[in-house]
Scaffold this motif. Structure first.
Motif, PDB file in Angstrom:
ATOM      1  N   THR A  71       0.845  -1.195   0.000  1.00 50.85           N
ATOM      2  CA  THR A  71       0.000   0.000   0.000  1.00 50.85           C
ATOM      3  C   THR A  71       0.879   1.243   0.000  1.00 50.85           C
ATOM      4  OG1 THR A  71      -0.156   0.037   2.420  1.00 50.85           O
ATOM      5  CG2 THR A  71      -1.924  -1.092   1.223  1.00 50.85           C
ATOM      6  N   ILE A  72       0.375   2.286  -0.622  1.00 49.27           N
ATOM      7  CA  ILE A  72       1.041   3.584  -0.680  1.00 49.27           C
ATOM      8  C   ILE A  72       0.069   4.617  -0.122  1.00 49.27           C
ATOM      9  CG2 ILE A  72       2.117   5.331  -2.158  1.00 49.27           C
ATOM     10  CD1 ILE A  72       2.535   3.078  -4.234  1.00 49.27           C
ATOM     11  N   GLY A  73       0.563   5.502   0.703  1.00 51.56           N
ATOM     12  CA  GLY A  73      -0.270   6.574   1.233  1.00 51.56           C
ATOM     13  C   GLY A  73      -0.230   7.790   0.326  1.00 51.56           C
ATOM     14  N   LEU A  74      -1.339   8.480   0.204  1.00 55.59           N
ATOM     15  CA  LEU A  74      -1.427   9.706  -0.595  1.00 55.59           C
ATOM     16  C   LEU A  74      -2.043  10.804   0.252  1.00 55.59           C
ATOM     17  CD1 LEU A  74      -1.355  11.325  -3.290  1.00 55.59           C
ATOM     18  CD2 LEU A  74      -3.630  10.387  -3.776  1.00 55.59           C
ATOM     19  N   VAL A  75      -1.310  11.902   0.414  1.00 54.60           N
ATOM     20  CA  VAL A  75      -1.836  13.096   1.075  1.00 54.60           C
ATOM     21  C   VAL A  75      -2.031  14.151  -0.007  1.00 54.60           C
ATOM     22  CG1 VAL A  75      -1.455  14.874   2.821  1.00 54.60           C
ATOM     23  CG2 VAL A  75      -0.602  12.547   3.206  1.00 54.60           C
ATOM     24  N   ALA A  76      -3.285  14.450  -0.324  1.00 56.29           N
ATOM     25  CA  ALA A  76      -3.598  15.405  -1.392  1.00 56.29           C
ATOM     26  C   ALA A  76      -4.154  16.677  -0.780  1.00 56.29           C
ATOM     27  CB  ALA A  76      -4.599  14.805  -2.377  1.00 56.29           C
ATOM     28  N   THR A  77      -3.409  17.774  -0.919  1.00 54.64           N
ATOM     29  CA  THR A  77      -3.860  19.056  -0.377  1.00 54.64           C
ATOM     30  C   THR A  77      -4.348  19.947  -1.515  1.00 54.64           C
ATOM     31  OG1 THR A  77      -1.680  20.103  -0.563  1.00 54.64           O
ATOM     32  CG2 THR A  77      -2.140  18.862   1.451  1.00 54.64           C
ATOM     33  N   GLY A  78      -5.041  21.004  -1.171  1.00 51.17           N
ATOM     34  CA  GLY A  78      -5.527  21.928  -2.181  1.00 51.17           C
ATOM     35  C   GLY A  78      -6.917  21.559  -2.674  1.00 51.17           C
ATOM     36  N   PHE A  82      -9.136  20.550 -11.822  1.00 50.62           N
ATOM     37  CA  PHE A  82      -8.857  19.615 -12.911  1.00 50.62           C
ATOM     38  C   PHE A  82      -7.467  19.011 -12.805  1.00 50.62           C
ATOM     39  CE2 PHE A  82      -6.961  19.108 -17.204  1.00 50.62           C
ATOM     40  CZ  PHE A  82      -7.687  17.989 -17.598  1.00 50.62           C
ATOM     41  N   GLY A  83      -6.457  19.845 -12.583  1.00 46.11           N
ATOM     42  CA  GLY A  83      -5.087  19.349 -12.540  1.00 46.11           C
ATOM     43  C   GLY A  83      -4.852  18.361 -11.414  1.00 46.11           C
ATOM     44  N   PRO A  84      -5.086  18.753 -10.151  1.00 45.08           N
ATOM     45  CA  PRO A  84      -4.874  17.819  -9.045  1.00 45.08           C
ATOM     46  C   PRO A  84      -5.715  16.547  -9.167  1.00 45.08           C
ATOM     47  CG  PRO A  84      -5.030  20.051  -8.221  1.00 45.08           C
ATOM     48  CD  PRO A  84      -5.383  20.111  -9.678  1.00 45.08           C
ATOM     49  N   SER A  85      -6.968  16.684  -9.600  1.00 42.53           N
ATOM     50  CA  SER A  85      -7.828  15.502  -9.729  1.00 42.53           C
ATOM     51  C   SER A  85      -7.282  14.546 -10.782  1.00 42.53           C
ATOM     52  CB  SER A  85      -9.252  15.927 -10.092  1.00 42.53           C
ATOM     53  OG  SER A  85      -9.831  16.709  -9.063  1.00 42.53           O
ATOM     54  N   ALA A 129       5.207   3.828   1.535  1.00 39.55           N
ATOM     55  CA  ALA A 129       5.709   5.143   1.129  1.00 39.55           C
ATOM     56  C   ALA A 129       4.543   6.118   1.203  1.00 39.55           C
ATOM     57  CB  ALA A 129       6.292   5.101  -0.282  1.00 39.55           C
ATOM     58  N   ILE A 130       4.864   7.402   1.209  1.00 39.02           N
ATOM     59  CA  ILE A 130       3.831   8.447   1.183  1.00 39.02           C
ATOM     60  C   ILE A 130       4.100   9.374   0.013  1.00 39.02           C
ATOM     61  CG2 ILE A 130       2.954  10.503   2.364  1.00 39.02           C
ATOM     62  CD1 ILE A 130       3.226   9.076   4.985  1.00 39.02           C
ATOM     63  N   VAL A 131       3.051   9.628  -0.756  1.00 47.13           N
ATOM     64  CA  VAL A 131       3.108  10.612  -1.835  1.00 47.13           C
ATOM     65  C   VAL A 131       2.348  11.843  -1.369  1.00 47.13           C
ATOM     66  CG1 VAL A 131       2.371  11.150  -4.182  1.00 47.13           C
ATOM     67  CG2 VAL A 131       3.346   8.909  -3.669  1.00 47.13           C
ATOM     68  N   LEU A 132       2.978  12.987  -1.501  1.00 45.37           N
ATOM     69  CA  LEU A 132       2.403  14.253  -1.051  1.00 45.37           C
ATOM     70  C   LEU A 132       2.113  15.126  -2.261  1.00 45.37           C
ATOM     71  CD1 LEU A 132       1.725  16.343   1.169  1.00 45.37           C
ATOM     72  CD2 LEU A 132       4.156  16.961   1.177  1.00 45.37           C
ATOM     73  N   LEU A 133       0.840  15.371  -2.527  1.00 49.20           N
ATOM     74  CA  LEU A 133       0.437  16.297  -3.589  1.00 49.20           C
ATOM     75  C   LEU A 133       0.271  17.657  -2.943  1.00 49.20           C
ATOM     76  CD1 LEU A 133      -0.413  16.968  -6.455  1.00 49.20           C
ATOM     77  CD2 LEU A 133      -2.684  16.059  -5.956  1.00 49.20           C
ATOM     78  N   VAL A 295      -1.312  26.529 -22.217  1.00 49.23           N
ATOM     79  CA  VAL A 295      -0.145  25.695 -21.970  1.00 49.23           C
ATOM     80  C   VAL A 295      -0.649  24.339 -21.470  1.00 49.23           C
ATOM     81  CG1 VAL A 295       1.965  25.415 -20.634  1.00 49.23           C
ATOM     82  CG2 VAL A 295       1.294  27.690 -21.446  1.00 49.23           C
ATOM     83  N   ARG A 296      -0.323  23.291 -22.195  1.00 52.02           N
ATOM     84  CA  ARG A 296      -0.839  21.957 -21.881  1.00 52.02           C
ATOM     85  C   ARG A 296       0.083  21.234 -20.915  1.00 52.02           C
ATOM     86  NH1 ARG A 296      -1.861  18.692 -27.003  1.00 52.02           N
ATOM     87  NH2 ARG A 296      -3.800  19.917 -26.969  1.00 52.02           N
ATOM     88  N   GLN A 297      -0.490  20.789 -19.801  1.00 52.80           N
ATOM     89  CA  GLN A 297       0.257  20.000 -18.832  1.00 52.80           C
ATOM     90  C   GLN A 297      -0.174  18.537 -18.932  1.00 52.80           C
ATOM     91  OE1 GLN A 297       1.611  21.947 -15.206  1.00 52.80           O
ATOM     92  NE2 GLN A 297      -0.427  22.815 -15.079  1.00 52.80           N
ATOM     93  N   ASP A 298       0.784  17.641 -18.923  1.00 53.62           N
ATOM     94  CA  ASP A 298       0.481  16.220 -19.001  1.00 53.62           C
ATOM     95  C   ASP A 298       0.321  15.679 -17.582  1.00 53.62           C
ATOM     96  OD1 ASP A 298       0.253  13.525 -19.532  1.00 53.62           O
ATOM     97  OD2 ASP A 298       1.760  13.532 -21.121  1.00 53.62           O
ATOM     98  N   PHE A 299      -0.877  15.896 -17.020  1.00 51.68           N
ATOM     99  CA  PHE A 299      -1.126  15.473 -15.646  1.00 51.68           C
ATOM    100  C   PHE A 299      -1.093  13.956 -15.503  1.00 51.68           C
ATOM    101  CE2 PHE A 299      -3.534  19.567 -15.897  1.00 51.68           C
ATOM    102  CZ  PHE A 299      -2.739  20.276 -15.024  1.00 51.68           C
ATOM    103  N   MET A 300      -1.544  13.244 -16.519  1.00 50.78           N
ATOM    104  CA  MET A 300      -1.540  11.787 -16.441  1.00 50.78           C
ATOM    105  C   MET A 300      -0.116  11.256 -16.350  1.00 50.78           C
ATOM    106  SD  MET A 300      -4.706  11.226 -16.287  1.00 50.78           S
ATOM    107  CE  MET A 300      -4.897   9.452 -16.498  1.00 50.78           C
TER     108      MET A 300
END
Length: 339
Positions: A71-78, A82-85, A129-133, A295-300
């Motif tokens: 398992t990986i932990g995800l802390v998503a702030t903000g 569209f971008g973060p999602s 591990a933890i991923v921090l957005l 400006v196109r960001q490749d979020f995927m």
């Protein structure tokens, strides 16, 4: 498992050794168990840290490497824009494809106590591990002072704090946007920026300022919004009450949509009277009126790179864990015109 749950015969824990050696606690356990797949230089650092700290391993510490939770932990702030999602969706998909489940937490504020509670909840669930957005600087600064005992991967625009960072080049993307307007002959380029404290907003603002400075032009103070189309409309009306600029670089597409509305209400044409460039390339931007240059960001891709960085960190592959920063692509549509 909380770092405080692993107590060796001395006051020093496996997490202290991991911090000093600059590796994960799983790697320390692999060294203690004399397991393969640890590079010689890493093993030497760990052994040196063990000697320096006079660490006496417990049976629990020796067994840590075999407790794989997958398992990986995800802390998503903000805000869930569209971008973060999109990043979260991509990260979940790529982590699942790699055989990992994701446990996510979405703190409603960035107070230190709230963030700490979120991280501790994930550690108690034995994430590897933890991923921090991280949307704001304060989030990275808060995590910088904590010893998590697991690898930390940050998705953040600025190189702050510790751990591995993956990012898209907000600064370079902003410079591309402004360079496009300069190439079209525009010299009066206003910026509608995102909120203060947002790392994305600050990097895009910095890119706008530096692009103008390189062209020998001065930058007026930006107008700041909150990423919403409503704030773009309000700022557009405020700007037009003072003057009509030749061009506007907007911090994101949603604010650009509000600006287009304000320009239309004022009887101004885009791009004949004012050229407009956005940022993000949200799916609807190709159908704005007029279609938006942005400006196109490749979020995927960013979500996939976050997963790759996690897997590399768990292997202690220090080189692979450092992701290259990609500059977003300029997408030219009908909202900009040569002066």
């Amino acid at each position: 498992m909380s770092p405080n749950d692993d107590q060796s015969h001395s006051a020093t824990t496996i997490f202290d050794v991991a911090r000093l050696a600059g590796v994960s606690h799983q790697t320390v356990s692999r060294v203690l168990n004399n397991l393969p797949n640890v590079r010689a230089s890493t093993r030497e650092r760990v052994e040196q840290a063990i000697r320096q700290l006079h660490y006496v391993p417990s049976q629990a510490a020796r067994a840590l490497v075999t407790r794989r939770s997958r398992t990986i932990g995800l802390v998503a702030t903000g805000l869930p824009d569209f971008g973060p999602s999109s990043i979260v969706l991509s990260f979940n998909q790529s982590a699942r494809a790699a055989g990992y489940a994701v446990i996510a937490t979405n703190p409603t504020d960035i107070e230190g106590s709230t963030l700490r509670s979120s991280a501790e909840m994930l550690i108690r669930q034995s994430v590897e591990a933890i991923v921090l957005l991280a949307a704001e600087r304060g989030v990275l600064d808060a995590f910088d002072g904590w010893e998590l005992g697991v690898p930390l991967i940050s998705i953040a625009s600025e190189a702050r704090g510790r751990g591995v960072r993956v990012s898209l080049d907000q600064y370079g993307g902003a410079r591309r946007a402004v360079a496009h307007l300069l190439e079209l002959g525009h010299r009066d380029i206003v910026h509608l920026a995102g909120p203060a404290g947002s790392m994305d907003a600050e990097e895009r603002l910095r890119g706008w300022r530096d692009a103008l400075a390189t062209a020998g032009l001065s930058a007026a103070d930006p107008l700041r919004g909150d990423w919403s189309s409503g704030s773009g409309y309000t700022l557009g009306r405020r700007l037009l009450d003072e003057r009509t600029p030749a061009a506007v670089f907007v911090g994101n597409d949603q604010m650009a949509l509000g600006l287009l509305h304000a320009l239309q209400d004022a009887g101004l044409r885009v791009p004949e009277d004012v050229s407009v460039v956005g940022f993000d390339d949200v799916p609807d931007s190709a159908h704005f009126s007029p279609p938006l240059t942005t400006v196109r960001q490749d979020f995927m891709l960013l979500g996939q790179e976050a997963t790759a960085a996690v897997l590399a960190a768990l292997r202690d592959d220090e080189v692979a864990a450092q992701s290259a920063m990609r500059t977003p692509e300029l997408v030219v549509r009908a909202s900009t015109l040569r002066r």
